[in-house]
Design an enzyme around this catalytic site. Sequence first.
Site, mmCIF file in Angstrom:
data_model
loop_
_atom_site.group_PDB
_atom_site.id
_atom_site.type_symbol
_atom_site.label_atom_id
_atom_site.label_comp_id
_atom_site.label_asym_id
_atom_site.label_seq_id
_atom_site.Cartn_x
_atom_site.Cartn_y
_atom_site.Cartn_z
ATOM 1 N N GLU A 170 -10.876 4.225 7.389
ATOM 2 C CA GLU A 170 -9.805 5.228 7.731
ATOM 3 C C GLU A 170 -10.528 6.406 8.155
ATOM 4 O OE1 GLU A 170 -7.619 6.654 4.141
ATOM 5 O OE2 GLU A 170 -6.190 7.250 5.228
ATOM 6 N N HIS A 226 1.298 4.872 -2.284
ATOM 7 C CA HIS A 226 0.679 5.877 -3.441
ATOM 8 C C HIS A 226 2.042 6.559 -3.976
ATOM 9 C CE1 HIS A 226 -3.506 5.852 -2.358
ATOM 10 N NE2 HIS A 226 -3.147 5.446 -1.051
ATOM 11 N N ASP A 233 1.929 9.255 -5.736
ATOM 12 C CA ASP A 233 1.850 10.751 -5.646
ATOM 13 C C ASP A 233 2.295 11.174 -4.310
ATOM 14 O OD1 ASP A 233 -0.316 9.760 -4.839
ATOM 15 O OD2 ASP A 233 -1.498 11.402 -5.965
ATOM 16 N N HIS A 241 0.951 -1.145 0.047
ATOM 17 C CA HIS A 241 -0.009 -0.061 0.086
ATOM 18 C C HIS A 241 0.869 1.237 -0.026
ATOM 19 C CE1 HIS A 241 -4.074 1.910 1.183
ATOM 20 N NE2 HIS A 241 -3.135 2.767 0.948
ATOM 21 N N ASP A 245 2.097 3.632 2.822
ATOM 22 C CA ASP A 245 1.049 4.684 2.307
ATOM 23 C C ASP A 245 1.762 5.815 1.484
ATOM 24 O OD1 ASP A 245 -1.630 5.151 1.932
ATOM 25 O OD2 ASP A 245 -1.876 6.470 3.763
ATOM 26 N N GLY A 275 -8.871 8.324 -2.322
ATOM 27 C CA GLY A 275 -9.235 9.637 -2.369
ATOM 28 C C GLY A 275 -10.041 10.006 -0.953
ATOM 29 N N HIS A 329 -9.787 1.532 -0.303
ATOM 30 C CA HIS A 329 -9.787 2.247 1.271
ATOM 31 C C HIS A 329 -11.044 2.303 1.868
ATOM 32 C CE1 HIS A 329 -6.136 3.821 -0.916
ATOM 33 N NE2 HIS A 329 -5.756 4.305 0.331
HETATM 34 N N1 ADE Z 1 -4.625 8.996 -1.323
HETATM 35 C C1 ADE Z 1 -3.291 8.900 -0.779
HETATM 36 N N2 ADE Z 1 -3.447 8.649 0.556
HETATM 37 C C2 ADE Z 1 -4.607 8.159 0.936
HETATM 38 C C3 ADE Z 1 -5.124 7.928 2.079
HETATM 39 N N3 ADE Z 1 -4.373 7.673 3.016
HETATM 40 N N4 ADE Z 1 -6.435 7.537 1.966
HETATM 41 C C4 ADE Z 1 -7.159 7.817 0.761
HETATM 42 N N5 ADE Z 1 -6.703 8.152 -0.226
HETATM 43 C C5 ADE Z 1 -5.461 8.433 -0.396
HETATM 44 ZN ZN ZN Z 2 -3.628 4.723 1.023
#
Ligand code: ADE
Ligand code: ZN
Length: 329
Positions: free
Chosen positions: A203, A10, A12, A8, A280, A173, A200
């Site tokens: 959270e 990302h 960006d 997990h 993450d 997102g 996701h």
């Molecule tokens: N995009 C990047 N990090 C995220 C996160 N923690 N939760 C949802 N979207 C994301």
């Molecule tokens: Zn994430």
Amino acid sequence: MRKFIDLHLHLDGSVPVATIKKLISEHHYPIPSDEKLRQELSVDSNCKSLDQFLEKFALPNKLMQTRHDIKTIVYDLLVELKEQGLVYAEIRFAPQLHTKKRLTQENVIKAAIEGLNQFLIDQKQENSNQPELHAGLILCLMRFANNQKENMETVELAKKFLNHGVVGLDLAGAEGPIPNIKYKQFFDRAQELGIPYTIHAGEAAGPDSIRQALEMGAKRIGHGIRCTEDKKLTQELIDRQIILECCATSNMNTKAFDQIDSYPIKKLLHKGMKVTLNSDDMTVSNTNLPREYKLLEEKTNLTSEEETTLYLNAVDAAFTSPDEKIRLR
Ligand code: ADE
Ligand code: ZN
């Protein structure tokens, strides 16, 4: 050297700072001071929510709009992950966020695959006895209000590039007013096409969002940590051996969880939950996977046996071939 797997991560949110600087300079944008750049790219203790956390993605996303920049970022990130001891990573990004200039979603995916393939070629030529780093790309659908067309295009492209760099799909997102279940049609289509996916949930939103992800057929949940608010749901996740992709520092940043000393990964492991530990967003959270393990060792007494279980859970959960799983074990 210790081996790590990140499922997990990302793209960006994990662009190396040196790469950001290199690209800013190539574009002839004004170069901010190191201090200013850190503030723009990483959260501090004032971050109060997922929404505030996501504000830190503005600059990387501004840069990730050309084929060259996306290829460079994927390549540089993989170099950094290999230095950390990763042997396998699933790197996720939303192609629709990178079409602000001339790129189509397909161009974006091709650029990321080029970066990955270049890394694999260069790695083969290295004379090193360090284990190889292999990686797959997960394409994120976005929880926006009016992007059905873009989300469905991402699903169809995931099918086109499946097993040619792409390994699965995700839904990411802000967890705003639109609940996960509203995106079910895209994951129904993914199921029809045989594309693995994670979602996701749990959270910023609570246990209900996890229930919805299950109803959408997810076998892996991004975060999912807020299942601990609901005993029945926790037991269901254990019974069904659903994978949780836990990300400790990110959860502290977004306030999904507020006490690192009581971060429940150990507790969940001992209940029989299939938990994994992941980074993450390395740059946003100013972390990396070895640091996440160290943090939990220091704050929760995570043991090396427990770390081995987390690693093996990641092998089981990876969207990869049986042969690759044998290599990783
Ligand atoms: N995009 C990047 N990090 C995220 C996160 N923690 N939760 C949802 N979207 C994301
Ligand atoms: Zn994430």
